[in-house]
Every structure is written in structure tokens, then in C-alpha cells.
Design a protein around this motif. Structure first.
Motif, mmCIF file in Angstrom:
data_model
loop_
_atom_site.group_PDB
_atom_site.id
_atom_site.type_symbol
_atom_site.label_atom_id
_atom_site.label_comp_id
_atom_site.label_asym_id
_atom_site.label_seq_id
_atom_site.Cartn_x
_atom_site.Cartn_y
_atom_site.Cartn_z
ATOM 1 N N ASN A 190 60.527 36.554 76.620
ATOM 2 C CA ASN A 190 60.268 35.776 75.400
ATOM 3 C C ASN A 190 59.547 34.488 75.781
ATOM 4 O O ASN A 190 59.975 33.381 75.468
ATOM 5 N N TYR A 191 58.419 34.655 76.472
ATOM 6 C CA TYR A 191 57.728 33.500 77.055
ATOM 7 C C TYR A 191 57.134 32.566 75.990
ATOM 8 O O TYR A 191 56.937 31.384 76.257
ATOM 9 N N LYS A 192 56.877 33.081 74.790
ATOM 10 C CA LYS A 192 56.315 32.223 73.733
ATOM 11 C C LYS A 192 57.265 31.069 73.405
ATOM 12 O O LYS A 192 56.843 29.920 73.243
ATOM 13 N N THR A 193 58.554 31.395 73.290
ATOM 14 C CA THR A 193 59.545 30.351 73.003
ATOM 15 C C THR A 193 59.674 29.392 74.183
ATOM 16 O O THR A 193 59.768 28.167 74.004
ATOM 17 N N VAL A 250 58.436 38.336 91.754
ATOM 18 C CA VAL A 250 59.679 37.567 91.660
ATOM 19 C C VAL A 250 60.459 37.730 92.958
ATOM 20 O O VAL A 250 60.721 38.855 93.401
ATOM 21 N N PHE A 251 60.793 36.599 93.582
ATOM 22 C CA PHE A 251 61.564 36.588 94.824
ATOM 23 C C PHE A 251 62.955 36.066 94.506
ATOM 24 O O PHE A 251 63.117 34.934 94.067
ATOM 25 N N VAL A 252 63.988 36.913 94.725
ATOM 26 C CA VAL A 252 65.347 36.611 94.277
ATOM 27 C C VAL A 252 66.307 36.564 95.461
ATOM 28 O O VAL A 252 66.315 37.466 96.303
ATOM 29 N N ILE A 253 67.118 35.506 95.482
ATOM 30 C CA ILE A 253 68.241 35.411 96.422
ATOM 31 C C ILE A 253 69.501 35.858 95.685
ATOM 32 O O ILE A 253 69.817 35.323 94.623
ATOM 33 N N ASP A 254 70.221 36.851 96.230
ATOM 34 C CA ASP A 254 71.459 37.376 95.664
ATOM 35 C C ASP A 254 71.193 38.069 94.322
ATOM 36 O O ASP A 254 71.309 37.467 93.249
ATOM 37 N N ILE A 255 70.852 39.338 94.399
ATOM 38 C CA ILE A 255 70.499 40.098 93.190
ATOM 39 C C ILE A 255 71.693 40.268 92.254
ATOM 40 O O ILE A 255 71.521 40.473 91.046
ATOM 41 N N GLY A 256 72.923 40.183 92.785
ATOM 42 C CA GLY A 256 74.099 40.292 91.925
ATOM 43 C C GLY A 256 74.296 39.060 91.074
ATOM 44 O O GLY A 256 74.744 39.147 89.922
ATOM 45 N N LYS A 263 71.327 38.678 87.774
ATOM 46 C CA LYS A 263 71.162 39.943 87.047
ATOM 47 C C LYS A 263 70.148 39.825 85.907
ATOM 48 O O LYS A 263 69.377 40.748 85.651
ATOM 49 N N ASN A 264 70.155 38.700 85.215
ATOM 50 C CA ASN A 264 69.222 38.525 84.095
ATOM 51 C C ASN A 264 67.767 38.494 84.576
ATOM 52 O O ASN A 264 66.883 39.075 83.957
ATOM 53 N N ALA A 265 67.532 37.804 85.684
ATOM 54 C CA ALA A 265 66.177 37.736 86.240
ATOM 55 C C ALA A 265 65.707 39.123 86.673
ATOM 56 O O ALA A 265 64.557 39.508 86.430
ATOM 57 N N ILE A 266 66.610 39.890 87.298
ATOM 58 C CA ILE A 266 66.271 41.248 87.729
ATOM 59 C C ILE A 266 65.977 42.130 86.522
ATOM 60 O O ILE A 266 64.995 42.888 86.512
ATOM 61 N N ALA A 267 66.801 42.024 85.474
ATOM 62 C CA ALA A 267 66.628 42.866 84.285
ATOM 63 C C ALA A 267 65.293 42.578 83.591
ATOM 64 O O ALA A 267 64.572 43.504 83.197
ATOM 65 N N GLU A 268 64.944 41.295 83.454
ATOM 66 C CA GLU A 268 63.691 40.940 82.786
ATOM 67 C C GLU A 268 62.483 41.342 83.630
ATOM 68 O O GLU A 268 61.455 41.778 83.091
ATOM 69 N N SER A 269 62.593 41.203 84.943
ATOM 70 C CA SER A 269 61.495 41.602 85.831
ATOM 71 C C SER A 269 61.250 43.105 85.744
ATOM 72 O O SER A 269 60.111 43.569 85.717
ATOM 73 N N LYS A 270 62.335 43.877 85.704
ATOM 74 C CA LYS A 270 62.204 45.334 85.569
ATOM 75 C C LYS A 270 61.572 45.707 84.235
ATOM 76 O O LYS A 270 60.728 46.609 84.156
ATOM 77 N N LYS A 271 61.961 44.999 83.192
ATOM 78 C CA LYS A 271 61.433 45.295 81.865
ATOM 79 C C LYS A 271 59.930 45.056 81.788
ATOM 80 O O LYS A 271 59.185 45.794 81.130
ATOM 81 N N GLY A 301 57.996 45.160 84.474
ATOM 82 C CA GLY A 301 57.345 45.900 85.559
ATOM 83 C C GLY A 301 56.835 45.016 86.681
ATOM 84 O O GLY A 301 55.853 45.370 87.346
ATOM 85 N N LEU A 302 57.500 43.872 86.911
ATOM 86 C CA LEU A 302 57.079 42.954 87.973
ATOM 87 C C LEU A 302 57.690 43.383 89.304
ATOM 88 O O LEU A 302 58.857 43.781 89.352
ATOM 89 N N PRO A 303 56.948 43.299 90.412
ATOM 90 C CA PRO A 303 57.517 43.595 91.737
ATOM 91 C C PRO A 303 58.617 42.588 92.079
ATOM 92 O O PRO A 303 58.465 41.392 91.852
ATOM 93 N N ILE A 304 59.718 43.097 92.620
ATOM 94 C CA ILE A 304 60.863 42.248 92.945
ATOM 95 C C ILE A 304 61.111 42.263 94.447
ATOM 96 O O ILE A 304 61.228 43.333 95.052
ATOM 97 N N ILE A 305 61.164 41.069 95.030
ATOM 98 C CA ILE A 305 61.599 40.905 96.425
ATOM 99 C C ILE A 305 63.043 40.434 96.365
ATOM 100 O O ILE A 305 63.327 39.350 95.848
ATOM 101 N N GLY A 306 63.970 41.236 96.863
ATOM 102 C CA GLY A 306 65.386 40.906 96.742
ATOM 103 C C GLY A 306 66.101 40.864 98.069
ATOM 104 O O GLY A 306 65.963 41.781 98.878
ATOM 105 N N ILE A 307 66.870 39.792 98.291
ATOM 106 C CA ILE A 307 67.762 39.714 99.447
ATOM 107 C C ILE A 307 69.066 40.387 99.021
ATOM 108 O O ILE A 307 69.754 39.910 98.113
ATOM 109 N N VAL A 308 69.413 41.506 99.666
ATOM 110 C CA VAL A 308 70.536 42.334 99.231
ATOM 111 C C VAL A 308 71.623 42.322 100.299
ATOM 112 O O VAL A 308 71.389 42.745 101.436
ATOM 113 N N ASP A 309 72.803 41.836 99.926
ATOM 114 C CA ASP A 309 73.943 41.842 100.841
ATOM 115 C C ASP A 309 74.653 43.191 100.752
ATOM 116 O O ASP A 309 74.321 44.034 99.912
#
Length: 310
Positions: free
Chosen positions: A103-106, A160-166, A169-177, A179-187
Motif C-alpha cells: 500500500n505504497y500510495k498511503t 529485500v534483505f531481512v535479518i531473522d525471517i521469523g 513475517k510482515n516484510a516477508i509476506a509483502e515481499s512475496k506478494k 514477487g521481490l527477491p528476498i535475502i534472508g538470514i535463517v536460523d
């Protein structure tokens, strides 16, 4: 080609996973073993995967793309902001607002409000009352915490580069929606599915988080420097022929003038002996003598003047 080493990973503590009782089964292939109730991550698998991430970040930066640094947990807040600013990339380090990308317009309207408040703050809100200026200051600080890192982004980021994907979650969900490439540090306690560029590693240690952010920021800076150097070389190569052309064009008129001057001089010199002084009037002879600097007396006859001129 950006690369890191296993020694740096060991020094940063990347190999320390989560407690073994909180592990996720889909991370089993990245786990080397267990020590003192803590899973140890296999760095032989992490190293090539992180090198792939660094190369991908370099290519994105070289192409002029943007990488959004996301880390809102307490251990990552300051590090992500510092490294993102250092490499000139956007960041989110306070709280991920719902719809920040979908919802980038808002969000864009809120960013405009933030920039307007910053413009008014340059004069310390001098045109407003004390209470109004205090309320505006608080509003500006609140917007700066949430949107300060993306106020100059200008649109949706490329990666999108994310530390701690857990935790994000909101950033991951919006990136997937989107279709943005996600770089995730996964424990070891998270599911790596859905992450385009998985980096198995410790996502709780400040030292490890600083290592990931610093290495990616360094690869971005190197790519920008290389891209800038190639652009400078290309511009210099384009300018050189133009300079040569300018030199030839500027020299040509000078040569033409010199060539034009020489025949004219010869023509004048050749024309002078052919003048018939006897046919000229005495007044014309006097004028000619003055032009040549020959002294003429009032008693001189026409023959005397012709003799002096000859």
C-alpha cells in the motif's frame, strides 16, 4: 566478484544456531551437529550460499537497483541503519508498518508529510505557537522512526534483505506478494521455504548480524565504485574524438588565413613596381611619398619626387 571467508564467519559466530529443542526439521540439511544443547550450523554450506548473496547484491547495485535493509529486532536496529546509510541504501529498523510496500500510495503520503515537517523544522516552527510546534516535533520524530529510512526510496525496492525471517513475517509476506527477491538470514528454528537467497546462520548475535550487514554493504560499495569507474572511462573515451575534431576545426581557419595572406602580400609587392609614376599627377606623387615616408620639399619638382620614390 565479492567473496568472504570461513575464518570471518567463525570469528563472527555465524555457526552457532538455536537451542536444539526449538529447531525446524527443514533446516536439518544445514545442521552439522549439536554441542551443549545448541545446534551447530555447517559453514561449508553457508559459505557458498553467502558468497552467492554477495554477488547478487553486487550485480543489483551495479545495475542501479536498491536493496532494502530490514532488521527491527533490538540487536539489529542500530547495525542495519548504520550499514544501510554507509552504502546508500534504504532501511527499516524501527517497526514494519502494515502495507509499507503493498500500500505504497498511503506510505508515500506519510513520507510527504514527513518532508513537509522537516522543511518547517528548519525554522524551528517559528510561525506556529509553542503547543503546535511541540505537536509537530513529536509527529516528525514518530514519522522519522518509521519512515526515515525509506523517505528517499521513491518506490518499491528491487531486493529485500531481512535479518531473522521469523521476526519480520510482515516484510516477508509483502515481499512475496510483490514477487521481490528476498535475502534472508535463517536460523535453525525457522523454515527456509519461500526465501530466494537463504543464508543459514546465527540471527541473534550482534556480532553475526554486523558481519552480514557489513559484508553486503561492502559488496554494494565495491560494485558502485566499479560501475562509476567504467562510466568515467566510457565518458573519457567518447570525449577524446570530439577534442581532436575541435582541434582540427580550430586550426583549419588559421591555416586558411595564412594561406590567404601570403598570395595577397605577393600580389601587393608585385603590383608596386608596375605603377607608372610618370603618368601620375604631382599631388598623387606627394601623397604616395608621404605614405612611404619619403621626405618631399616644396621646391621639389615632379621629376625630383619620381627620383626619390624610385
Amino acid at each position: 566478484m565479492a567473496k568472504t571467508s570461513m575464518k570471518k564467519m567463525l570469528e563472527a559466530g555465524v555457526h552457532f544456531g538455536h537451542r536444539s529443542r526449538f529447531w525446524h526439521p527443514k533446516m536439518d540439511k544445514y545442521i552439522y551437529g549439536t554441542r551443549n544443547g545448541v545446534h551447530i550450523i555447517n559453514l561449508e554450506k553457508t559459505l557458498p550460499m553467502f558468497n552467492d548473496v554477495l554477488n547478487f547484491a553486487s550485480k543489483t547495485a551495479a545495475a542501479g537497483g536498491s536493496i532494502l535493509f530490514v532488521g527491527t529486532k533490538r540487536a539489529a536496529t542500530d547495525i542495519m541503519k548504520e550499514e544501510a546509510i554507509r552504502c546508500g541504501m534504504p532501511y527499516v529498523n524501527h517497526r514494519w508498518l502494515g502495507g509499507m510496500m503493498t500500500n505504497y500510495k498511503t506510505i508515500k503520503a506519510s513520507i510527504k508529510r514527513l518532508k513537509d515537517l522537516e522543511f518547517l523544522a528548519e525554522d524551528n516552527f517559528a510561525q506556529f505557537a509553542k503547543k503546535e510546534s511541540l505537536m509537530m516535533t513529536r509527529e516528525m520524530e514518530k514519522l522519522e522512526r518509521s519512515l526515515g529510512g525509506i523517505k528517499n526510496l521513491g518506490g518499491i525496492p528491487d531486493v529485500v534483505f531481512v535479518i531473522d525471517i521469523g521476526h519480520e513475517k510482515n516484510a516477508i509476506a509483502e515481499s512475496k506478494k510483490l514477487g521481490l527477491p528476498i535475502i534472508g538470514i535463517v536460523d535453525t528454528n525457522h523454515n527456509p521455504e519461500g526465501i530466494d537467497y537463504v543464508v543459514p546462520g546465527n540471527d541473534d548475535s550482534i556480532r553475526a548480524i554486523g558481519y552480514y550487514a557489513r559484508e553486503i554493504a561492502n559488496s554494494i560499495l565495491e560494485a558502485k565504485a566499479a560501475a562509476g569507474a567504467t562510466q568515467v572511462k566510457a565518458s573519457v573515451a567518447k570525449k577524446k574524438p570530439a577534442a581532436k575534431k575541435a582541434e582540427t576545426t580550430t586550426e583549419a581557419p588559421v591555416v586558411a588565413e595564412k594561406v590567404a595572406e601570403k598570395p595577397a602580400a605577393k600580389k601587393v609587392e608585385a603590383a608596386e613596381p608596375s605603377v607608372d609614376l610618370n603618368a601620375m599627377l604631382k599631388a598623387d606623387l606627394v601623397t604616395l611619398a608621404k605614405e612611404k615616408g619619403v621626405e618631399i620639399n616644396s621646391k621639389d619638382t615632379k621629376a625630383d619626387i619620381i627620383a626619390k620614390l624610385g
